[in-house]
Design a protein around this motif. Structure first.
Motif, PDB file in Angstrom:
ATOM      1  N   SER A   1       0.836  -1.189   0.000  1.00  0.00           N
ATOM      2  CA  SER A   1       0.000   0.000   0.000  1.00  0.00           C
ATOM      3  C   SER A   1       0.876   1.247   0.000  1.00  0.00           C
ATOM      4  O   SER A   1       1.926   1.292   0.637  1.00  0.00           O
ATOM      5  CB  SER A   1      -0.970  -0.005   1.177  1.00  0.00           C
ATOM      6  N   VAL A   2       0.426   2.207  -0.793  1.00  0.00           N
ATOM      7  CA  VAL A   2       1.150   3.477  -0.881  1.00  0.00           C
ATOM      8  C   VAL A   2       0.168   4.625  -0.679  1.00  0.00           C
ATOM      9  O   VAL A   2      -1.045   4.485  -0.898  1.00  0.00           O
ATOM     10  CB  VAL A   2       1.865   3.664  -2.251  1.00  0.00           C
ATOM     11  N   ARG A   3       0.711   5.743  -0.250  1.00  0.00           N
ATOM     12  CA  ARG A   3      -0.079   6.955  -0.099  1.00  0.00           C
ATOM     13  C   ARG A   3       0.462   7.997  -1.054  1.00  0.00           C
ATOM     14  O   ARG A   3       1.669   8.250  -1.091  1.00  0.00           O
ATOM     15  CB  ARG A   3       0.034   7.472   1.347  1.00  0.00           C
ATOM     16  N   VAL A   4      -0.453   8.552  -1.836  1.00  0.00           N
ATOM     17  CA  VAL A   4      -0.067   9.535  -2.839  1.00  0.00           C
ATOM     18  C   VAL A   4      -0.639  10.894  -2.452  1.00  0.00           C
ATOM     19  O   VAL A   4      -1.846  11.070  -2.375  1.00  0.00           O
ATOM     20  CB  VAL A   4      -0.579   9.115  -4.237  1.00  0.00           C
ATOM     21  N   GLY A   5       0.218  11.820  -2.186  1.00  0.00           N
ATOM     22  CA  GLY A   5      -0.203  13.172  -1.826  1.00  0.00           C
ATOM     23  C   GLY A   5      -0.767  13.920  -3.022  1.00  0.00           C
ATOM     24  O   GLY A   5      -0.308  13.743  -4.150  1.00  0.00           O
ATOM     25  N   GLU A   6      -1.766  14.729  -2.739  1.00  0.00           N
ATOM     26  CA  GLU A   6      -2.438  15.510  -3.783  1.00  0.00           C
ATOM     27  C   GLU A   6      -1.442  16.385  -4.574  1.00  0.00           C
ATOM     28  O   GLU A   6      -1.583  16.582  -5.768  1.00  0.00           O
ATOM     29  CB  GLU A   6      -3.484  16.392  -3.096  1.00  0.00           C
ATOM     30  N   LEU A   7      -0.422  16.891  -3.886  1.00  0.00           N
ATOM     31  CA  LEU A   7       0.544  17.778  -4.538  1.00  0.00           C
ATOM     32  C   LEU A   7       1.874  17.084  -4.844  1.00  0.00           C
ATOM     33  O   LEU A   7       2.892  17.720  -5.039  1.00  0.00           O
ATOM     34  CB  LEU A   7       0.812  19.015  -3.662  1.00  0.00           C
ATOM     35  N   SER A   8       1.842  15.740  -4.887  1.00  0.00           N
ATOM     36  CA  SER A   8       3.089  15.009  -5.112  1.00  0.00           C
ATOM     37  C   SER A   8       3.481  15.002  -6.581  1.00  0.00           C
ATOM     38  O   SER A   8       4.604  14.645  -6.923  1.00  0.00           O
ATOM     39  CB  SER A   8       2.939  13.570  -4.627  1.00  0.00           C
ATOM     40  N   GLY A   9       2.545  15.361  -7.454  1.00  0.00           N
ATOM     41  CA  GLY A   9       2.826  15.311  -8.883  1.00  0.00           C
ATOM     42  C   GLY A   9       2.673  13.906  -9.449  1.00  0.00           C
ATOM     43  O   GLY A   9       3.004  13.650 -10.596  1.00  0.00           O
ATOM     44  N   VAL A  10       2.162  12.987  -8.616  1.00  0.00           N
ATOM     45  CA  VAL A  10       1.971  11.604  -9.064  1.00  0.00           C
ATOM     46  C   VAL A  10       0.495  11.389  -9.358  1.00  0.00           C
ATOM     47  O   VAL A  10      -0.357  11.733  -8.547  1.00  0.00           O
ATOM     48  CB  VAL A  10       2.420  10.601  -7.974  1.00  0.00           C
ATOM     49  N   ASP A  11       0.208  10.811 -10.512  1.00  0.00           N
ATOM     50  CA  ASP A  11      -1.168  10.502 -10.875  1.00  0.00           C
ATOM     51  C   ASP A  11      -1.475   9.093 -10.365  1.00  0.00           C
ATOM     52  O   ASP A  11      -0.850   8.130 -10.811  1.00  0.00           O
ATOM     53  CB  ASP A  11      -1.300  10.588 -12.400  1.00  0.00           C
ATOM     54  N   PRO A  12      -2.402   8.945  -9.398  1.00  0.00           N
ATOM     55  CA  PRO A  12      -2.660   7.622  -8.813  1.00  0.00           C
ATOM     56  C   PRO A  12      -3.057   6.564  -9.837  1.00  0.00           C
ATOM     57  O   PRO A  12      -2.643   5.417  -9.729  1.00  0.00           O
ATOM     58  CB  PRO A  12      -3.805   7.874  -7.825  1.00  0.00           C
ATOM     59  N   GLU A  13      -3.839   6.947 -10.868  1.00  0.00           N
ATOM     60  CA  GLU A  13      -4.257   5.961 -11.874  1.00  0.00           C
ATOM     61  C   GLU A  13      -3.063   5.504 -12.714  1.00  0.00           C
ATOM     62  O   GLU A  13      -2.889   4.332 -12.968  1.00  0.00           O
ATOM     63  CB  GLU A  13      -5.328   6.533 -12.809  1.00  0.00           C
TER      64      GLU A  13
ATOM     65  N   ALA B   1       3.837  14.123  -0.909  1.00  0.00           N
ATOM     66  CA  ALA B   1       4.757  12.988  -0.924  1.00  0.00           C
ATOM     67  C   ALA B   1       4.138  11.718  -1.487  1.00  0.00           C
ATOM     68  O   ALA B   1       2.920  11.563  -1.515  1.00  0.00           O
ATOM     69  CB  ALA B   1       5.244  12.716   0.500  1.00  0.00           C
ATOM     70  N   LEU B   2       5.009  10.849  -1.937  1.00  0.00           N
ATOM     71  CA  LEU B   2       4.618   9.491  -2.299  1.00  0.00           C
ATOM     72  C   LEU B   2       5.250   8.604  -1.243  1.00  0.00           C
ATOM     73  O   LEU B   2       6.460   8.602  -1.079  1.00  0.00           O
ATOM     74  CB  LEU B   2       5.165   9.135  -3.687  1.00  0.00           C
ATOM     75  N   MET B   3       4.414   7.908  -0.480  1.00  0.00           N
ATOM     76  CA  MET B   3       4.951   7.129   0.628  1.00  0.00           C
ATOM     77  C   MET B   3       4.564   5.672   0.551  1.00  0.00           C
ATOM     78  O   MET B   3       3.417   5.345   0.264  1.00  0.00           O
ATOM     79  CB  MET B   3       4.429   7.677   1.965  1.00  0.00           C
ATOM     80  N   LEU B   4       5.534   4.819   0.840  1.00  0.00           N
ATOM     81  CA  LEU B   4       5.249   3.401   0.965  1.00  0.00           C
ATOM     82  C   LEU B   4       4.664   3.213   2.348  1.00  0.00           C
ATOM     83  O   LEU B   4       5.301   3.464   3.350  1.00  0.00           O
ATOM     84  CB  LEU B   4       6.544   2.597   0.807  1.00  0.00           C
ATOM     85  N   ASP B   5       3.400   2.795   2.370  1.00  0.00           N
ATOM     86  CA  ASP B   5       2.647   2.762   3.621  1.00  0.00           C
ATOM     87  C   ASP B   5       2.749   1.402   4.305  1.00  0.00           C
ATOM     88  O   ASP B   5       2.791   1.326   5.528  1.00  0.00           O
ATOM     89  CB  ASP B   5       1.181   3.070   3.286  1.00  0.00           C
ATOM     90  N   GLY B   6       2.785   0.349   3.529  1.00  0.00           N
ATOM     91  CA  GLY B   6       2.841  -0.977   4.136  1.00  0.00           C
ATOM     92  C   GLY B   6       3.188  -2.061   3.136  1.00  0.00           C
ATOM     93  O   GLY B   6       2.892  -1.945   1.951  1.00  0.00           O
ATOM     94  N   ILE B   7       3.840  -3.094   3.636  1.00  0.00           N
ATOM     95  CA  ILE B   7       4.155  -4.268   2.824  1.00  0.00           C
ATOM     96  C   ILE B   7       3.695  -5.479   3.624  1.00  0.00           C
ATOM     97  O   ILE B   7       4.050  -5.607   4.794  1.00  0.00           O
ATOM     98  CB  ILE B   7       5.671  -4.455   2.601  1.00  0.00           C
ATOM     99  N   GLU B   8       2.871  -6.324   2.994  1.00  0.00           N
ATOM    100  CA  GLU B   8       2.512  -7.579   3.648  1.00  0.00           C
ATOM    101  C   GLU B   8       3.340  -8.664   2.989  1.00  0.00           C
ATOM    102  O   GLU B   8       3.214  -8.899   1.795  1.00  0.00           O
ATOM    103  CB  GLU B   8       1.030  -7.891   3.397  1.00  0.00           C
ATOM    104  N   MET B   9       4.216  -9.296   3.764  1.00  0.00           N
ATOM    105  CA  MET B   9       5.016 -10.350   3.164  1.00  0.00           C
ATOM    106  C   MET B   9       5.011 -11.614   3.989  1.00  0.00           C
ATOM    107  O   MET B   9       4.663 -11.592   5.160  1.00  0.00           O
ATOM    108  CB  MET B   9       6.426  -9.857   2.863  1.00  0.00           C
ATOM    109  N   GLU B  10       5.375 -12.679   3.300  1.00  0.00           N
ATOM    110  CA  GLU B  10       5.356 -13.971   3.946  1.00  0.00           C
ATOM    111  C   GLU B  10       6.776 -14.360   4.330  1.00  0.00           C
ATOM    112  O   GLU B  10       7.637 -14.532   3.485  1.00  0.00           O
ATOM    113  CB  GLU B  10       4.779 -14.995   2.958  1.00  0.00           C
ATOM    114  N   VAL B  11       7.005 -14.442   5.640  1.00  0.00           N
ATOM    115  CA  VAL B  11       8.317 -14.812   6.153  1.00  0.00           C
ATOM    116  C   VAL B  11       8.208 -16.197   6.779  1.00  0.00           C
ATOM    117  O   VAL B  11       7.432 -16.386   7.699  1.00  0.00           O
ATOM    118  CB  VAL B  11       8.810 -13.771   7.183  1.00  0.00           C
ATOM    119  N   PRO B  12       8.923 -17.152   6.240  1.00  0.00           N
ATOM    120  CA  PRO B  12       8.796 -18.521   6.776  1.00  0.00           C
ATOM    121  C   PRO B  12       9.378 -18.643   8.190  1.00  0.00           C
ATOM    122  O   PRO B  12      10.227 -17.891   8.580  1.00  0.00           O
ATOM    123  CB  PRO B  12       9.611 -19.386   5.808  1.00  0.00           C
TER     124      PRO B  12
END
Ligand SMILES: [Zn+2]
Length: 114
Positions: free
Chosen positions: A30-42, A103-114
Motif C-alpha cells: 500500500s502506498v499513499r499519494v499526496g495531492e501535490l506530489s505530482g503523481v497521478d494515482p491511476e 509525498a509518495l509514501m510506501l505505507d505498508g508491505i505484507e510479506m510472507e516470512v517462513p
C-alpha cells in the motif's frame, strides 16, 4: 512516464525489504499519494500492473490511497481552509503544508516470512 520510474524504485525497495527479512512472497503493498506530489494515482497503478510481472511483487495487489493537501499554521497549529489565503488569520504566520500532502509514501508491505 514519470510514474514508471517511481514504480520501479518502489519495487526495488520492496525487493530489498523482502530480501532483508528473508520473505518468500509479497502479498500486498500500500502506498499513499499526496495531492501535490505530482503523481497521478491511476497512472501509478497502471505502471505497477505492467512492472510487477516477474518481480517479487508479481502476486501483490497495490492499494493506492490519496492524501489531500492540507495546510496549517506552524505557530498555533490552526488549520487553514482550502482556497483561503495561505497565512494564519490569528498570528500572521505563513501556512505550512501538512505532512504527506506532497509525498509518495510506501505505507505498508505484507510479506510472507517462513
Ligand atoms: Zn497561527
Amino acid at each position: 512516464m514519470h510514474e514508471y520510474s517511481l514504480v520501479e524504485a518502489l519495487v526495488r525497495r520492496v525487493e530489498a525489504e523482502a530480501r532483508k527479512r528473508r520473505a518468500v512472497a509479497v502479498h500486498k503493498l500500500s502506498v499513499r499519494v499526496g495531492e501535490l506530489s505530482g503523481v497521478d494515482p491511476e497512472l501509478f497503478a497502471t505502471a505497477y500492473e505492467t512492472f510487477r510481472a516477474g518481480t517479487v511483487c508479481e502476486k501483490a495487489p497495490l492499494a493506492v490511497s490519496r492524501v489531500a493537501a492540507t495546510w496549517s499554521c506552524p505557530a498555533c497549529g490552526k488549520a487553514i481552509a482550502k482556497g483561503a489565503v495561505l497565512r494564519c488569520a490569528a498570528c500572521g504566520e505563513p501556512a505550512r503544508l501538512d505532512d504527506g500532502g506532497d509525498a509518495l509514501m510506501l505505507d505498508g508491505i505484507e510479506m510472507e516470512v517462513p
